[in-house]
Design an enzyme around this catalytic site. Structure first.
Site, PDB file in Angstrom:
ATOM      1  N   HIS A 120       0.744  -1.188  -0.044  1.00 42.64           N
ATOM      2  CA  HIS A 120       0.007   0.029   0.125  1.00 42.64           C
ATOM      3  C   HIS A 120       0.990   1.340  -0.018  1.00 42.64           C
ATOM      4  CE1 HIS A 120      -3.674  -2.569   1.897  1.00 42.64           C
ATOM      5  NE2 HIS A 120      -3.433  -2.639   0.453  1.00 42.64           N
ATOM      6  N   CYS A 128       4.298  15.306  -5.964  1.00 44.65           N
ATOM      7  CA  CYS A 128       3.348  16.703  -6.423  1.00 44.65           C
ATOM      8  C   CYS A 128       2.433  16.309  -7.541  1.00 44.65           C
ATOM      9  CB  CYS A 128       4.536  17.703  -7.009  1.00 44.65           C
ATOM     10  SG  CYS A 128       3.472  19.153  -7.656  1.00 44.65           S
ATOM     11  N   CYS A 151       6.204  24.423  -7.318  1.00 45.49           N
ATOM     12  CA  CYS A 151       5.633  24.719  -8.454  1.00 45.49           C
ATOM     13  C   CYS A 151       4.200  25.237  -8.162  1.00 45.49           C
ATOM     14  CB  CYS A 151       5.644  23.213  -9.592  1.00 45.49           C
ATOM     15  SG  CYS A 151       4.359  22.154  -9.258  1.00 45.49           S
TER      16      CYS A 151
HETATM   17  N1  APR Z   1      -0.526  -8.121  17.401  1.00 47.36           N
HETATM   18  C1  APR Z   1      -1.060  -8.816  16.468  1.00 47.36           C
HETATM   19  N2  APR Z   1      -2.126  -8.623  15.766  1.00 47.36           N
HETATM   20  C2  APR Z   1      -2.777  -7.254  16.449  1.00 47.36           C
HETATM   21  C3  APR Z   1      -2.413  -6.891  17.517  1.00 47.36           C
HETATM   22  C4  APR Z   1      -1.119  -7.179  18.175  1.00 47.36           C
HETATM   23  N3  APR Z   1      -0.436  -6.391  18.963  1.00 47.36           N
HETATM   24  N4  APR Z   1      -3.223  -5.871  17.855  1.00 47.36           N
HETATM   25  C5  APR Z   1      -4.204  -5.961  17.084  1.00 47.36           C
HETATM   26  N5  APR Z   1      -4.017  -6.876  16.257  1.00 47.36           N
HETATM   27  C6  APR Z   1      -4.820  -7.177  14.951  1.00 47.36           C
HETATM   28  C7  APR Z   1      -6.318  -7.139  15.302  1.00 47.36           C
HETATM   29  O1  APR Z   1      -7.071  -8.153  15.851  1.00 47.36           O
HETATM   30  C8  APR Z   1      -6.811  -6.994  13.405  1.00 47.36           C
HETATM   31  O2  APR Z   1      -7.219  -8.164  13.200  1.00 47.36           O
HETATM   32  O3  APR Z   1      -4.428  -6.675  14.064  1.00 47.36           O
HETATM   33  C9  APR Z   1      -5.451  -6.562  12.995  1.00 47.36           C
HETATM   34  C10 APR Z   1      -5.724  -5.325  12.339  1.00 47.36           C
HETATM   35  O4  APR Z   1      -6.666  -5.320  11.326  1.00 47.36           O
HETATM   36  P1  APR Z   1      -6.762  -3.944  10.552  1.00 47.36           P
HETATM   37  O5  APR Z   1      -6.729  -2.666  11.552  1.00 47.36           O
HETATM   38  O6  APR Z   1      -8.140  -4.083   9.683  1.00 47.36           O
HETATM   39  O7  APR Z   1      -5.574  -3.761   9.676  1.00 47.36           O
HETATM   40  P2  APR Z   1      -5.073  -4.224   8.415  1.00 47.36           P
HETATM   41  O8  APR Z   1      -5.778  -5.727   8.280  1.00 47.36           O
HETATM   42  O9  APR Z   1      -3.813  -3.989   8.026  1.00 47.36           O
HETATM   43  O10 APR Z   1      -6.150  -3.377   7.057  1.00 47.36           O
HETATM   44  C11 APR Z   1      -5.955  -3.630   5.683  1.00 47.36           C
HETATM   45  O11 APR Z   1      -7.135  -1.523   5.176  1.00 47.36           O
HETATM   46  O12 APR Z   1      -7.877   0.414   5.993  1.00 47.36           O
HETATM   47  C12 APR Z   1      -7.120  -0.206   4.880  1.00 47.36           C
HETATM   48  O13 APR Z   1      -5.050   0.314   3.974  1.00 47.36           O
HETATM   49  C13 APR Z   1      -5.439  -0.106   5.146  1.00 47.36           C
HETATM   50  O14 APR Z   1      -3.716  -1.301   5.128  1.00 47.36           O
HETATM   51  C14 APR Z   1      -4.713  -1.177   5.574  1.00 47.36           C
HETATM   52  C15 APR Z   1      -5.863  -2.310   4.982  1.00 47.36           C
END
Ligand code: APR
Length: 248
Positions: A120, A128, A151
């Site tokens: 991502h 820019c 610019c």
């Molecule tokens: N260790 C491991 N996992 C964890 C921890 C921790 N300390 N704390 C939280 N989590 C888990 C949560 O339970 C959840 O399942 O991490 C996950 C985070 O999920 P999201 O917030 O949905 O993040 P992600 O899966 O990376 O989102 C994907 O969505 O919003 C877009 O572009 C953004 O890259 C992102 C994409």
């Protein structure tokens, strides 16, 4: 838990072709909030309103004010935690081949991983919209919102907004890694956002073992993962690395 850590240690120690897929959860212990779940960014602000390319192109000031300025502050302060450092050690041990990350915080590289696919993008860079000049985020003047290039053009982060494509070279390389690895370590992702969430499915279909690390179960847990180790990534990955070193 200890049995699963021993099992993961055995599985990883006998592999030379492990790929990791990471999400926001791996950076939570570095002070960067997740997007979803308790304390998630999208609980406070609507991603379709503040993280979609159409909104950014229409109202860049609004998106900079509400999302990007805070993100810069949080990411600037963040340091790699034990989970990032553990993956860097697995790379040094010749077990981990590459990291496919959905995160834009650059913490895997700061921890020492050399082969990182930033699916991502990375917030450390801005482009820019007018002259296409690329510069480091820390160089831009945020007293003016939206920040502008000399610019006069508006800067946008080198991250993938909703409504935008994943850079094709990242997609192709990630697909190749997923379809040739023998273990995929899936750490800290809710596995809800495509096409990143499809990588473990592709790995599974190609015969790889899927090991999930997350304090909560995800849609992958039942259907794709061989097993899940439930807990904080920092503690679990450090324990697995320790286990592997005892076996090597
Ligand atoms: N260790 C491991 N996992 C964890 C921890 C921790 N300390 N704390 C939280 N989590 C888990 C949560 O339970 C959840 O399942 O991490 C996950 C985070 O999920 P999201 O917030 O949905 O993040 P992600 O899966 O990376 O989102 C994907 O969505 O919003 C877009 O572009 C953004 O890259 C992102 C994409």
């Amino acid at each position: 838990m200890d049995e699963l850590i021993k099992r993961a240690g055995r599985d990883l120690a006998s592999s030379k072709n492990v790929v990791a897929l990471t999400g926001a959860g791996i950076s939570v212990e570095s002070g960067i909030p997740p997007f979803r779940g308790k304390g998630g960014i999208w609980e406070k602000i609507d991603p379709m309103e503040f993280a979609h390319i159409d909104t950014f192109m229409k109202e860049p000031g609004k998106v900079w004010n509400v999302l990007l300025k805070d993100m810069k502050e949080i990411i600037d302060k963040a340091k790699p935690n034990d989970a990032h450092k553990g993956l860097a050690e697995l790379e040094k041990l010749g077990i981990l081949k590459a990291v496919i990350t959905q995160n834009v915080d650059g913490l895997h590289q700061k921890a020492g991983n050399r082969d990182v696919i930033e699916f991502h993008g990375n917030f450390a860079w801005q482009r820019c919209l007018e002259c296409n000049k690329v510069c480091e985020t820390r160089e831009i003047d945020l007293t003016q919102i939206p920040p502008r290039c000399e610019c006069g053009g508006i800067y946008r982060p080198e991250c993938v907004f909703f409504g935008e494509m994943i850079p094709p070279h990242h997609l192709i390389r990630s697909r190749d890694l997923a379809s040739t690895c023998d273990i995929m370590l899936v750490v800290g992702t809710s596995a809800l956002v495509q096409p990143a969430a499809y990588m473990p499915v592709m790995a599974k279909q190609s015969g790889a073992k899927i090991i999930e690390i997350n304090p909560e179960k995800t849609p992958m847990t039942k259907s794709v993962s061989d097993y899940i180790i439930m807990g904080q990534a920092g503690r679990i990955i450090s324990a697995i690395v320790k286990e592997i070193k005892q076996q090597l």
